[in-house]
Design an enzyme around this catalytic site. Structure first.
Site, PDB file in Angstrom:
ATOM      1  N   HIS A   1       0.821  -1.212   0.000  1.00 49.04           N
ATOM      2  CA  HIS A   1       0.000   0.000   0.000  1.00 49.04           C
ATOM      3  C   HIS A   1       0.853   1.260   0.000  1.00 49.04           C
ATOM      4  O   HIS A   1       0.500   2.257  -0.639  1.00 49.04           O
ATOM      5  CB  HIS A   1      -0.930   0.003   1.211  1.00 49.04           C
ATOM      6  CG  HIS A   1      -2.120  -0.891   1.049  1.00 49.04           C
ATOM      7  ND1 HIS A   1      -3.069  -1.069   2.030  1.00 49.04           N
ATOM      8  CD2 HIS A   1      -2.524  -1.667   0.012  1.00 49.04           C
ATOM      9  CE1 HIS A   1      -3.996  -1.912   1.612  1.00 49.04           C
ATOM     10  NE2 HIS A   1      -3.687  -2.287   0.383  1.00 49.04           N
TER      11      HIS A   1
ATOM     12  N   TYR B   1      -9.466   4.241   2.612  1.00 52.14           N
ATOM     13  CA  TYR B   1     -10.025   3.124   3.372  1.00 52.14           C
ATOM     14  C   TYR B   1     -11.514   3.337   3.615  1.00 52.14           C
ATOM     15  O   TYR B   1     -12.284   2.366   3.663  1.00 52.14           O
ATOM     16  CB  TYR B   1      -9.289   2.964   4.696  1.00 52.14           C
ATOM     17  CG  TYR B   1      -7.997   2.193   4.575  1.00 52.14           C
ATOM     18  CD1 TYR B   1      -7.997   0.803   4.544  1.00 52.14           C
ATOM     19  CD2 TYR B   1      -6.782   2.852   4.478  1.00 52.14           C
ATOM     20  CE1 TYR B   1      -6.820   0.086   4.437  1.00 52.14           C
ATOM     21  CE2 TYR B   1      -5.589   2.146   4.363  1.00 52.14           C
ATOM     22  CZ  TYR B   1      -5.615   0.767   4.330  1.00 52.14           C
ATOM     23  OH  TYR B   1      -4.448   0.064   4.210  1.00 52.14           O
TER      24      TYR B   1
ATOM     25  N   GLU C   1       0.877   1.606   8.105  1.00 51.47           N
ATOM     26  CA  GLU C   1       1.328   2.370   6.943  1.00 51.47           C
ATOM     27  C   GLU C   1       1.825   3.747   7.342  1.00 51.47           C
ATOM     28  O   GLU C   1       2.802   4.255   6.781  1.00 51.47           O
ATOM     29  CB  GLU C   1       0.199   2.448   5.913  1.00 51.47           C
ATOM     30  CG  GLU C   1      -0.047   1.113   5.234  1.00 51.47           C
ATOM     31  CD  GLU C   1      -1.436   0.957   4.646  1.00 51.47           C
ATOM     32  OE1 GLU C   1      -2.094   1.994   4.389  1.00 51.47           O
ATOM     33  OE2 GLU C   1      -1.871  -0.197   4.473  1.00 51.47           O
TER      34      GLU C   1
ATOM     35  N   TYR D   1      11.220  -3.591  -3.447  1.00 52.27           N
ATOM     36  CA  TYR D   1      10.772  -3.026  -4.714  1.00 52.27           C
ATOM     37  C   TYR D   1      10.491  -1.543  -4.547  1.00 52.27           C
ATOM     38  O   TYR D   1      10.527  -0.997  -3.442  1.00 52.27           O
ATOM     39  CB  TYR D   1       9.523  -3.749  -5.224  1.00 52.27           C
ATOM     40  CG  TYR D   1       8.400  -3.825  -4.214  1.00 52.27           C
ATOM     41  CD1 TYR D   1       7.536  -2.756  -3.995  1.00 52.27           C
ATOM     42  CD2 TYR D   1       8.191  -4.996  -3.476  1.00 52.27           C
ATOM     43  CE1 TYR D   1       6.510  -2.828  -3.072  1.00 52.27           C
ATOM     44  CE2 TYR D   1       7.168  -5.079  -2.536  1.00 52.27           C
ATOM     45  CZ  TYR D   1       6.336  -3.998  -2.340  1.00 52.27           C
ATOM     46  OH  TYR D   1       5.322  -4.071  -1.405  1.00 52.27           O
TER      47      TYR D   1
ATOM     48  N   ARG E   1       2.960   0.964 -10.891  1.00 56.80           N
ATOM     49  CA  ARG E   1       3.458  -0.409 -10.868  1.00 56.80           C
ATOM     50  C   ARG E   1       4.562  -0.522  -9.820  1.00 56.80           C
ATOM     51  O   ARG E   1       5.154   0.468  -9.413  1.00 56.80           O
ATOM     52  CB  ARG E   1       4.021  -0.821 -12.233  1.00 56.80           C
ATOM     53  CG  ARG E   1       3.010  -0.829 -13.360  1.00 56.80           C
ATOM     54  CD  ARG E   1       1.980  -1.928 -13.226  1.00 56.80           C
ATOM     55  NE  ARG E   1       1.140  -2.007 -14.420  1.00 56.80           N
ATOM     56  CZ  ARG E   1       0.040  -1.289 -14.614  1.00 56.80           C
ATOM     57  NH1 ARG E   1      -0.351  -0.428 -13.675  1.00 56.80           N
ATOM     58  NH2 ARG E   1      -0.668  -1.414 -15.712  1.00 56.80           N
TER      59      ARG E   1
ATOM     60  N   GLY F   1      13.108 -16.559 -14.950  1.00 57.85           N
ATOM     61  CA  GLY F   1      12.744 -15.399 -15.747  1.00 57.85           C
ATOM     62  C   GLY F   1      13.173 -14.106 -15.095  1.00 57.85           C
ATOM     63  O   GLY F   1      14.271 -13.985 -14.550  1.00 57.85           O
TER      64      GLY F   1
ATOM     65  N   GLY G   1       2.945  -8.936  -8.331  1.00 54.96           N
ATOM     66  CA  GLY G   1       1.502  -8.775  -8.480  1.00 54.96           C
ATOM     67  C   GLY G   1       0.780  -9.168  -7.203  1.00 54.96           C
ATOM     68  O   GLY G   1       1.372  -9.287  -6.132  1.00 54.96           O
TER      69      GLY G   1
END
Length: 395
Positions: A85, A95, A137, A190, A206, A272, A390
């Site tokens: 998030h 929310y 968060e 990420y 993304r 991959g 994902g």
């Protein structure tokens, strides 16, 4: 805390949830995007088309209902989702929107079974869970902002380098437009990227694994061009549309999958483009002159689709690194090369089955396949860590 009455009422609706199934979340998303289309700027609509997001949300709702009387069981899931998030810059007000559409969806699908008592219980249960996420968060946002080079929300970065790593994968290096330092990250994490793709009505957000070690100055991601089925909107834009010197918006690094034990052998297993977080881990270990043995085990279609091949060879000169690559289609006559599907039993005599930590990333079927092999070889399940690109899937 939730009352016993609320817990018992929510648990009593589990049969109803199971009976309706993912139709709940299909109805929920259709309703929410119809009445609040601005959320399409946030959600990955490609996952909506594939159905993965609907299934992931249904599984999360069902898990919450089943474990509402034992929420510590969901701690890992909360941490994983809260990190995701923050990479979307989710805010408390959103929310409230989600909660409204969830309750209305249950009302519309459950009919008479959704009594005022059930509605009140689910409303309290949702508000309690939303509070857990909002608090976690908020802590992550504060942590990211307080760190050296940190920030909260979107920050503009300039594309400064773009290079091919294989037939389908390109690396992209971004430096902050303001010229200041950037937040360090854990190898394996990420970063969220927001772009405006020409021809698309909504912003696209993304997440891509960082594929190098932290340097305080820039971020590198390595993106596979998605060409199977529906072409990837963002991946193809990054490959073909985004030019050197152009800007994107990045959100601070996130993720609960990362290298976290500096005293054990490390086994990196990927397929991959799943090797991108493994490259970040390997690069970090090399920078630290890691003394424990490291294995880099990778599966790919063919030699043309093997990313970072030369870089891995270079790292093998720095680390105590053993490299094995399985090529599904090609026969490659070099040391450490194998033909066909990854077969870990061939390394049974050399892998640190009981002493090592195992990190997996790649398509879910591949990780299921690899994890089962590891368990069969005797690797303890609590020494196996994995990352899903994902919506999350358990296996």
């Amino acid at each position: 805390m939730l009352s016993t009455h609320v817990i018992e009422t929510v648990k009593s609706t589990i049969p109803l949830l199971e009976q309706v199934g993912p139709a709940i979340t299909e109805h929920f998303y259709e309703r929410m995007f119809r009445l609040n289309p601005e959320l399409k700027h946030v959600f990955n609509m490609s996952h909506q088309h594939s159905g993965k997001q609907r299934v992931a949300l249904f599984n999360a709702i069902a898990a919450y209902a089943k474990h509402i009387d034992n929420l510590p069981v969901l701690k890992e899931a909360v941490e994983r989702i809260a990190n995701k998030h923050t990479s979307f810059n989710i805010q408390p007000a959103q929310y409230q929107i989600v909660g409204h559409h969830l309750i209305e969806t249950l009302r519309e699908l459950a009919g008479e079974a959704f009594t005022p008592t059930v509605e009140e219980a689910w409303t309290q249960a949702y508000q309690f869970l939303a509070g857990v996420f909002i608090d976690r968060e908020s802590a992550l946002y504060q942590q990211n902002q307080a760190g050296e080079g940190g920030w909260e929300g979107p920050r503009r970065f300039i594309l400064t380098e773009k290079r091919m790593e294989s037939e389908l994968v390109k690396s992209f290096v971004f430096e902050p437009e303001d010229g200041k330092s950037v937040l360090d990250y854990q190898p394996g994490q990420y970063i969220g990227i927001r772009v405006k793709v020409p021809g698309q009505e909504y912003d696209e957000v993304r997440q891509y694994s960082l594929s190098s070690s932290a340097n305080g100055e820039s971020y590198q991601i390595s993106v596979k061009r998605e060409i199977m089925g529906v072409p990837g909107i963002v991946s193809n834009y990054l490959h073909d549309g985004l030019r050197l010197g152009e800007a994107v918006e990045l959100f601070a690094p996130a993720g609960d999958f990362y290298f976290n034990n500096h005293h054990r052998p490390v086994v990196l297993i990927s397929a991959g483009v799943g090797l991108t977080p493994m490259m970040s881990i390997a690069e970090t270990l090399a920078a630290e002159s890691y003394q424990q043995p490291v294995w880099f085990l990778h599966a790919c279609e063919n030699l043309e689709q093997q990313s970072f091949r030369k870089r891995i060879i270079t790292l093998s000169k720095t680390l105590n690194l053993e490299v094995h690559t399985w090529y599904k289609r090609d026969h490659v006559d070099v040391s450490g090369s194998h033909h066909g599907l990854m077969d870990l039993s061939t390394l049974e005599e050399t892998l640190p089955l009981l002493e090592g930590d195992y990190y997996l990333c790649g398509p879910v079927p591949f990780m299921q396949f690899a994890k089962q092999q590891l368990i069969t070889l005797g690797v303890p399940e609590n020494q196996i860590y994995y990352e899903v690109f994902g919506p999350h899937e358990d296996f």
